[in-house]
Enzyme design. Structure first.
Site, PDB file in Angstrom:
ATOM      1  N   ALA A  85      49.461 -21.931  21.402  1.00 40.61           N
ATOM      2  CA  ALA A  85      48.342 -22.847  21.604  1.00 40.61           C
ATOM      3  C   ALA A  85      47.073 -22.000  21.523  1.00 40.61           C
ATOM      4  O   ALA A  85      47.115 -20.783  21.745  1.00 40.61           O
ATOM      5  CB  ALA A  85      48.461 -23.499  22.970  1.00 40.61           C
ATOM      6  N   GLY A 128      53.265 -21.743  22.019  1.00 45.46           N
ATOM      7  CA  GLY A 128      53.328 -23.051  21.363  1.00 45.46           C
ATOM      8  C   GLY A 128      53.876 -22.976  19.953  1.00 45.46           C
ATOM      9  O   GLY A 128      54.341 -23.994  19.420  1.00 45.46           O
ATOM     10  N   GLU A 131      57.463 -23.072  20.431  1.00 45.77           N
ATOM     11  CA  GLU A 131      57.770 -24.456  20.865  1.00 45.77           C
ATOM     12  C   GLU A 131      57.709 -25.448  19.701  1.00 45.77           C
ATOM     13  O   GLU A 131      58.501 -26.391  19.654  1.00 45.77           O
ATOM     14  CB  GLU A 131      56.815 -24.876  21.981  1.00 45.77           C
ATOM     15  CG  GLU A 131      57.113 -24.141  23.273  1.00 45.77           C
ATOM     16  CD  GLU A 131      56.083 -24.431  24.349  1.00 45.77           C
ATOM     17  OE1 GLU A 131      54.894 -24.124  24.131  1.00 45.77           O
ATOM     18  OE2 GLU A 131      56.455 -24.976  25.391  1.00 45.77           O
TER      19      GLU A 131
END
Ligand code: COA
Length: 277
Positions: A85, A128, A131
């Site tokens: 992220a 992220g 992910e």
């Protein structure tokens, strides 16, 4: 304005019904190692809506843009899928600020797609990024890739489904090791522990991934969807209920035209021309 998500559609000539394509989404912030900012999340969510509603889309591949050519006097950036992220969007934010974003994010939008998704990872897939790869059904990576959940080093935990999906994919002990340590995991290790499906040389990664995606794109799109949702059901259901779900999905396929087409094609030694129903 910077296009943070590039979309390329590759037609699959032999797909049936005709018009089948593979859509490739490229995370495009190479100077920020394709870190997932708000804008990328919005664009991924938009593309998920399109992929779901367009019958021609048979398979989705997600990848990161390669580094830009090095400018004179500048240090080059490493190849990345996504280095997480976008950390710059975390500073000075409280829970009320970030909750709406995390309640409606791209990781779940990808996870909720009914069509097959493949992460094609060349370089860093951290936080992220790992992910997002975990939100895909299948992960292929180059030898120079690195995975990991370094959020612990920021005083955070994974927030894009990493605690849950890693645990289911790797098991409790490995998920604990990865998330509590924040360690990076190289491609060979990722393969060994089942985090990824295959490792390829960087120069072969794209061809191998597309050729695998084409293979799936040539199957009945209806049967592929049923297979995906039946396998997915195993994550939520107790085993005995999962077996019942499989039985009912399997039996229901006997009422589809594609089952008749597939069986006849096999018996007549011909290629199946699917109707997608
Ligand atoms: N969010 C925002 N920006 C990021 C980023 C992220 N997750 N990861 C990298 N970047 C940016 C850097 O700030 C840098 O920008 P700049 O050139 O404008 O200063 C650029 O991407 C290149 O990163 P840099 O750290 O200089 O590259 P490196 O080769 O030295 O290190 C990493 C690569 C991946 C080890 C390092 O970038 C890193 O640790 N990134 C963060 C990983 C992380 O914690 N992710 C989880 C987020 S929840």
């Amino acid at each position: 304005m910077e296009e943070v998500l590039l979309v390329d559609d590759i037609p699959v000539e032999e797909a049936s019904p005709k018009g089948g394509l593979i859509t490739i989404w490229t995370l495009n912030r190479p100077n920020k190692l394709n870190a997932l900012n708000n804008k990328i999340h919005e664009e991924i969510k938009k593309q998920c809506i399109r992929a779901e509603s367009d019958d021609n889309v048979r398979v989705i591949i997600i990848r990161g843009a390669p580094p830009l050519p090095i400018e004179e006097g500048q240090k080059g950036k490493p190849p990345s899928f996504a280095a997480g992220a976008d950390i710059s969007e975390f500073e000075n934010k409280n829970s009320d600020d970030v909750r709406p974003f995390f309640e409606d994010n791209a990781w779940e939008a990808v996870w909720n797609l009914s069509k097959p998704t493949i992460a094609m990872v060349d370089g860093f897939a951290l936080g992220g990024g790992t992910e997002l790869a975990l939100s895909c059904d299948i992960r292929f990576a180059s030898e120079r890739s690195n995975f990991g959940q370094p959020e612990i080093n920021l005083g955070l935990i994974p927030g894009g489904g990493g605690t849950q999906r890693l645990c289911r994919l790797l098991g409790y002990g490995k998920a604990m090791e990865v998330i509590l340590s924040g360690n990076m995991i190289g491609a060979e290790e990722a393969l060994r522990i089942g985090l990824i499906n295959a490792v390829h040389k960087s120069e072969d990664l794209e061809n191998s991934t597309i050729s695998f995606a084409k293979k799936i794109a040539k199957k009945s799109p209806h049967t592929i969807k049923v297979a995906k949702r039946t396998i997915r059901a195993s994550l939520d259901l107790p085993f005995s209920e999962g077996i019942l779900t499989e039985r009912s999905e399997f039996v229901a396929l006997f009422d589809t035209e594609d089952k008749e087409i597939g069986v006849k094609a096999f018996l007549q030694r011909k290629d199946a021309l699917w109707l997608g129903k």
